[in-house]
Design a protein around this motif. Structure first.
Motif: not given
Length: 368
Positions: A74-80
């Motif tokens: 989820l953190a990676a999606l937030v960044d993406e």
């Protein structure tokens, strides 16, 4: 009946899981159509303004938090998606209310570990950030799937449009991105789902379904000025757990989870619940808490596109289960992507991402 849509993959449910599945399919070059029964995307994600309407700078009537250290996907999606985040406010003392005839007590607060994070603008910011990357003609709102029929090499979905007209959609595969219990109660299958799978779906609790959240909106965050974090615990109620809900843009608010049973909430009504919550906030935080300029209540148990009759009793988060969610003749034609089916953080936002990722991976593998 109108026969008007043929697609490789039909996605049923336009919440975070459905939109993320659509994003992954789009990246793989697999055409899809997504069908959402509501008149908005987001599902249990709903960020609202002081009038209760969807807003790009609102209060989270559904999920509010995520934990980057524990939820890397989820953190990676937030960044993406380049979403801004900020920590849940927890500086200051905590208020505890234990007995009806005792004054609430104030205790020194403890640092959060791990730190709860929020999304600027509300978790609703995920929805336009995801949907804008998808072909708009593939996103259909107000379309309620009532039946799924396996017909040789394709799945036929019977869908009811807002005007009551029925449409038939033919797809090679279908991803149901909604809670298993809701799926079991709202969609008829031909051939029928085997009994063991049907029982599994019905016995899987839907997170948020029995719960209700109350928000009190203010002109000033007076509790912060008084050295309070906005966090409170109560065994008196009606709110059992309270937190600071001030937005990243600075709109002050407190919110709490109602500890009143679903049936009692329905009997009392929204006005009585609101009054009781304001009285409690006044006990906990002082007279200024008794003068909100607006209040919001979202009772997810009263939302027929979230809760079923089996969701009346309070439940916790579903337990991770490494089990097949689809068996028999429907295997490799139908895939479940609701957050509750995830082996990682089921019921949470992170679970929605993980479940959708798994469903698309399995679907893609079945096409090879």
């Amino acid at each position: 009946m109108t026969h008007d849509i043929r697609t490789s993959v039909a996605i049923v449910g336009g919440g975070l899981a459905g939109l993320y599945a659509a994003r992954r399919l789009h990246a793989l070059g697999i055409d899809f159509h997504l069908f959402e029964a509501r008149d908005r995307l987001g599902g249990r994600i709903l960020s609202a303004n002081d009038q209760g309407h969807s807003s790009n700078d609102g209060f989270d009537l559904g999920p509010s938090w995520f934990w980057p250290e524990m939820q890397r996907g989820l953190a990676a999606l937030v960044d993406e998606l380049e979403l801004e985040t900020f920590p849940q406010y927890s500086d200051g003392d905590v208020v505890v209310e234990q007995l009806p005839h005792e004054e609430p007590r104030r205790y020194q607060g403890m640092p959060q570990a791990p730190q709860s994070m929020r999304v600027a603008g509300g978790t609703g910011a995920f929805i336009p950030a995801l949907s804008k990357t998808l072909p708009p003609e593939a996103l259909r709102l107000g379309m309620r799937v009532r039946q799924a029929t396996l017909n040789n090499s394709e799945v036929l979905l019977t869908i009811v449009a807002p005007d009551g007209a029925e449409h038939e959609v033919a797809a090679e595969h279908v991803i149901f991105a909604l809670p298993p219990r809701l799926l079991a109660s709202s969609v008829a299958f031909t051939p029928g789902i085997d009994s063991a799978t049907a029982i599994l779906w019905r016995h899987t609790a839907t997170w948020m379904a029995p719960h209700a959240k109350f928000f009190a909106l203010y002109r000033q965050s007076f509790w912060r000025d008084a050295g309070l974090s906005g966090t409170a615990q109560s065994q008196v109620g009606p709110l059992v757990e309270i937190h600071d809900a001030t937005t990243a843009s600075g709109m002050p608010a407190l919110f709490g989870f109602l500890g009143v049973h679903t049936d009692q909430r329905a009997a009392l009504g929204e006005d009585a619940l609101t009054q009781a919550c304001i009285i409690q906030l006044t006990r906990l935080f002082g007279p200024e808490a008794g003068r909100p300029h607006a209040t919001l209540i979202k009772d997810w148990a009263a939302d027929p596109l979230t809760a079923t009759a089996d969701d009346r009793a309070p439940t916790g988060h579903p337990e991770p289960a490494r089990i097949p969610w689809v068996n028999g003749v429907w295997k490799n034609r139908m895939f479940l992507a609701g957050s509750e089916t995830s082996t990682i953080a089921p019921g949470y936002l992170a679970g929605a991402i993980a479940a959708a990722e798994r469903a698309v991976h399995e679907l893609h593998g079945s096409r090879k």
